[in-house]
Design an enzyme around this catalytic site. Sequence first.
Site, mmCIF file in Angstrom:
data_model
loop_
_atom_site.group_PDB
_atom_site.id
_atom_site.type_symbol
_atom_site.label_atom_id
_atom_site.label_comp_id
_atom_site.label_asym_id
_atom_site.label_seq_id
_atom_site.Cartn_x
_atom_site.Cartn_y
_atom_site.Cartn_z
ATOM 1 N N CYS A 1 -46.213 -7.238 61.580
ATOM 2 C CA CYS A 1 -46.512 -8.663 61.739
ATOM 3 C C CYS A 1 -47.054 -9.036 63.121
ATOM 4 O O CYS A 1 -47.538 -10.152 63.311
ATOM 5 C CB CYS A 1 -45.270 -9.486 61.437
ATOM 6 S SG CYS A 1 -44.708 -9.328 59.730
ATOM 7 N N ASN B 1 -44.907 -15.678 54.294
ATOM 8 C CA ASN B 1 -45.209 -14.716 55.358
ATOM 9 C C ASN B 1 -46.339 -13.813 54.890
ATOM 10 O O ASN B 1 -46.127 -12.935 54.053
ATOM 11 C CB ASN B 1 -43.951 -13.905 55.683
ATOM 12 C CG ASN B 1 -44.174 -12.890 56.795
ATOM 13 O OD1 ASN B 1 -45.297 -12.676 57.254
ATOM 14 N ND2 ASN B 1 -43.103 -12.245 57.223
ATOM 15 N N HIS C 1 -45.772 -16.664 64.545
ATOM 16 C CA HIS C 1 -45.808 -15.925 63.296
ATOM 17 C C HIS C 1 -44.905 -16.626 62.288
ATOM 18 O O HIS C 1 -43.782 -17.012 62.602
ATOM 19 C CB HIS C 1 -45.329 -14.492 63.537
ATOM 20 C CG HIS C 1 -45.057 -13.714 62.289
ATOM 21 N ND1 HIS C 1 -45.979 -13.607 61.279
ATOM 22 C CD2 HIS C 1 -43.946 -13.025 61.890
ATOM 23 C CE1 HIS C 1 -45.467 -12.863 60.306
ATOM 24 N NE2 HIS C 1 -44.233 -12.514 60.653
#
EC number: 2.3.1.180
Length: 337
Positions: free
Chosen positions: A115, A285, A255
């Site tokens: 990520c 996500n 994020h």
Amino acid sequence: MKVTAAITGVGAYAPDYVLTNQELETLVDTTDEWITTRTGIKERRILKGEDQGTSVMGIKAVEQLLAKTNTRAEEIDLLICATTTPDMVFPATANLITAGIGATKAFGFDMQAACSGFLFALTTGAQFIQTGSYKKVVVVGADKMSAIVDYTDRANCIIFGDGAAAVLLEPNTEGYGLLDQQLHSDGNGARYLHQKAGGSRRPPTAETVANREHYIYQEGSTVFKFAVTNMADTAALVAERNHLTADDIAWLVPHQANKRIIDATANRVGIGPEKVMLNIHRFGNTTNGTIPLCLADYESKLKKGDDLIFAAFGGGFTWGALYVKWAYDGAAVATGI
């Protein structure tokens, strides 16, 4: 004069299919209230169809980027694709994207840092601009997370979605662009968040498939604690190192892993929710897609000279934060997602 790498455009793509919390209620033992309370997610996008991989979304995102910035594909010098879900082990997804858009003069490669990959890729791409090697670098963040999500695992299937976005980096001598970064990795965290099989250590076999080892595995509580601490502390460090107060920062671009992690990061930096980019409720996500998707989503609100802090945390463990001074007024060119 000092040359910096400025973001001069954003493009994005999200698949049409919307997987809602209500649909997930029919797949696993969960509820909309449970998902929303723990993650902040209401829905996520899923890429459907035969032979549809991450590159398909990346191509669409870059095509929009080129159209918005009046850039011809053959002008691109380099394309970096940050992804955890490449179309295949090789060739690189970046190569498939350059072929798909007709970027015949560009070279490309993938960046794998889970990520945090988009931050790592953006920092890497900026080096080619700052050294004077290249004039136009495209950085893509794209993932088809649905390909590695076990939809019988209620802890993970509620979190992830599919999506892609891309930015164009160009030289700037006016002080705009990527001005500072702090990046980290710690392989000791690998055991807490990984995919058990499919690599060279455990190649695919009938046994690994039967044991469902080709999906995301994570120890959620441990990952959550590490993410809250490291993402928040690194974002605060970058802000403090550049003498940025909460009033100075126009936007925190975190994020989109979990609403509680986002809130903790904002609190650590001292930023109110009105200055935090948030779209986890719509997209979940998307791993490498989250930060550039936020930029595309909020582009109309971005003004030339805005001070932005990007922050991310991912498997590996990897984490980091960037300080970016925005280079253009977004209202005139924003198209949304």
